[in-house]
Design an enzyme around this catalytic site. Structure first.
Site, PDB file in Angstrom:
ATOM      1  N   GLN A 197      -4.387  -1.774   9.451  1.00 55.40           N
ATOM      2  CA  GLN A 197      -4.356  -3.054   8.827  1.00 55.40           C
ATOM      3  C   GLN A 197      -4.828  -4.242   9.799  1.00 55.40           C
ATOM      4  O   GLN A 197      -4.554  -4.149  10.898  1.00 55.40           O
ATOM      5  CB  GLN A 197      -2.959  -3.280   8.799  1.00 55.40           C
ATOM      6  CG  GLN A 197      -2.873  -4.632   7.637  1.00 55.40           C
ATOM      7  CD  GLN A 197      -3.619  -4.535   6.523  1.00 55.40           C
ATOM      8  OE1 GLN A 197      -3.634  -3.260   5.664  1.00 55.40           O
ATOM      9  NE2 GLN A 197      -4.033  -5.672   5.800  1.00 55.40           N
ATOM     10  N   LYS A 255       0.852  -1.266  -0.223  1.00 57.53           N
ATOM     11  CA  LYS A 255       0.176   0.056   0.105  1.00 57.53           C
ATOM     12  C   LYS A 255       0.809   1.350  -0.021  1.00 57.53           C
ATOM     13  O   LYS A 255       0.566   2.207  -0.658  1.00 57.53           O
ATOM     14  CB  LYS A 255      -0.791   0.078   1.177  1.00 57.53           C
ATOM     15  CG  LYS A 255      -1.825  -1.138   1.153  1.00 57.53           C
ATOM     16  CD  LYS A 255      -2.797  -1.497   2.323  1.00 57.53           C
ATOM     17  CE  LYS A 255      -3.933  -2.451   2.264  1.00 57.53           C
ATOM     18  NZ  LYS A 255      -4.597  -2.785   3.317  1.00 57.53           N
ATOM     19  N   ASP A 302     -10.992   3.078   4.450  1.00 56.12           N
ATOM     20  CA  ASP A 302     -11.040   1.545   4.144  1.00 56.12           C
ATOM     21  C   ASP A 302     -12.656   1.578   4.248  1.00 56.12           C
ATOM     22  O   ASP A 302     -13.243   0.525   3.642  1.00 56.12           O
ATOM     23  CB  ASP A 302     -10.687   0.830   5.514  1.00 56.12           C
ATOM     24  CG  ASP A 302      -9.502   0.211   5.194  1.00 56.12           C
ATOM     25  OD1 ASP A 302      -9.220  -0.376   3.960  1.00 56.12           O
ATOM     26  OD2 ASP A 302      -8.836  -0.091   6.255  1.00 56.12           O
TER      27      ASP A 302
HETATM   28  N1  GUN Z   1      -7.081  -6.767   6.231  1.00 50.73           N
HETATM   29  C1  GUN Z   1      -7.441  -7.515   5.005  1.00 50.73           C
HETATM   30  N2  GUN Z   1      -7.894  -6.709   4.294  1.00 50.73           N
HETATM   31  C2  GUN Z   1      -7.836  -5.460   4.574  1.00 50.73           C
HETATM   32  C3  GUN Z   1      -8.255  -4.407   4.032  1.00 50.73           C
HETATM   33  O1  GUN Z   1      -8.711  -3.990   3.126  1.00 50.73           O
HETATM   34  N3  GUN Z   1      -8.104  -3.259   4.855  1.00 50.73           N
HETATM   35  C4  GUN Z   1      -7.396  -3.257   6.015  1.00 50.73           C
HETATM   36  N4  GUN Z   1      -7.415  -2.235   6.799  1.00 50.73           N
HETATM   37  N5  GUN Z   1      -7.169  -4.378   6.456  1.00 50.73           N
HETATM   38  C5  GUN Z   1      -7.476  -5.605   5.920  1.00 50.73           C
END
Ligand code: GUN
Length: 287
Positions: A98, A54, A121
């Site tokens: 995350q 990311k 998110d």
């Molecule tokens: N863990 C697995 N997928 C995601 C996501 O799309 N966002 C976040 N913050 N954590 C995750």
């Protein structure tokens, strides 16, 4: 005939180029660089890789990012404290915590604490409610990424039967919500299946567009796919050191009309949509 492979990696690269141009013109007019704060708690290696990807994608697009790494034994209070600081920081436009978080921390408490204006998110209940009502502030990253794959490969969604396998808050539920909206790339008839669904294979086999997000390696077999269907594989499972999706790829690719690979399908699109939300947040916060 073998299915067409939907190249999420290439489509995500195109979207990043488009976003880089948008980020650049936003900066030229406002003087503001969109800035994402990523929070990683503990040392789950997969989460560390996702967060690194990311941040790299931010860099390629001209978006600033800052990583906050916290120990695995961080308390909920400490994490809420950090989220509060990031909420109040005018330099930060998007906040990403995350998941998963360590067991001593309530994910719900943390996600609820992220300011809805910075919730890139799209996990905050206010933002989920806005999607449900068809007036989104942000779009949920993975479902929106899948919708973009469909739109950009000219898949007709209007009137199509979309079967979503999995009812998670991150993918399954928001995927259903998005596809049922009265909007371009949506207007679908949606069936949401899960572990208690009766006749799941028969329902899956009626899908024009099948979205597999159950988290079980190679769960979707060729018998569960209608010939010519579009198959979207959200799964990331590690089997014998190899990444495999929720779809039994080779046999299903013989039947499907088009299919996303793992890796290189949905994953890069999720990240591209996170970048888009970060730009949206920066635009909103700076008028
Ligand atoms: N863990 C697995 N997928 C995601 C996501 O799309 N966002 C976040 N913050 N954590 C995750």
């Amino acid at each position: 005939m073998a299915a067409t492979i939907i190249d999420g990696k290439a489509i995500a690269a195109t979207i990043r180029e488009e976003l880089a141009a948008d980020v650049s013109s936003f900066h030229a007019s406002s003087g503001v660089t969109p800035h994402l704060a990523a929070v990683l708690v503990g040392d789950d290696p997969a989460s560390a890789v996702y967060v690194r990807n990311k941040q790299r994608a931010c860099e390629k697009t001209g978006i600033a990012s800052t990583l906050h790494r916290l120990d695995a034994d961080t308390s909920e209070e400490e994490l809420l404290d950090l989220v509060g600081q990031l909420n109040n920081d005018r330099q930060i436009h998007g906040i990403l915590c995350q998941l998963p978080l360590p067991g001593q921390i309530s994910e719900q408490a943390v996600l609820d604490a992220v300011s809805p204006d910075k919730d890139v998110d799209c996990f905050h209940p206010e933002n989920v409610g806005l999607i449900a009502q068809g007036r989104p502030r942000f779009l949920p990253c993975t479902p929106h990424g899948i919708q973009q794959l469909l739109v950009r490969t000219a898949v007709e969604t209007s009137g199509a039967h979309v079967v979503v396998l999995g009812r998670s808050d991150i993918v399954g539920k928001p995927m259903g919500l998005l596809m049922v909206q009265k909007a371009e790339g949506a207007n679908a008839t949606v069936t949401l299946c899960h572990s208690r669904t009766r006749n799941l294979p028969e329902i899956a086999a009626t899908a024009d567009i099948l979205v597999a997000a159950i988290g079980r390696a190679r769960f979707v077999t060729a018998e569960m796919v209608k010939p010519g269907a579009v198959v979207i594989d959200v799964g990331i499972n590690r089997v014998d050191g190899k990444l495999v999706g929720d779809v039994d790829y080779e046999p299903v690719a013989e039947i499907a009309g088009s299919i996303t690979p793992v890796p290189g399908g949905v994953g890069p699109m999720t990240i591209a949509m996170l970048l888009q939300n970060t730009l949206t947040a920066a635009r909103e916060l700076h008028g």
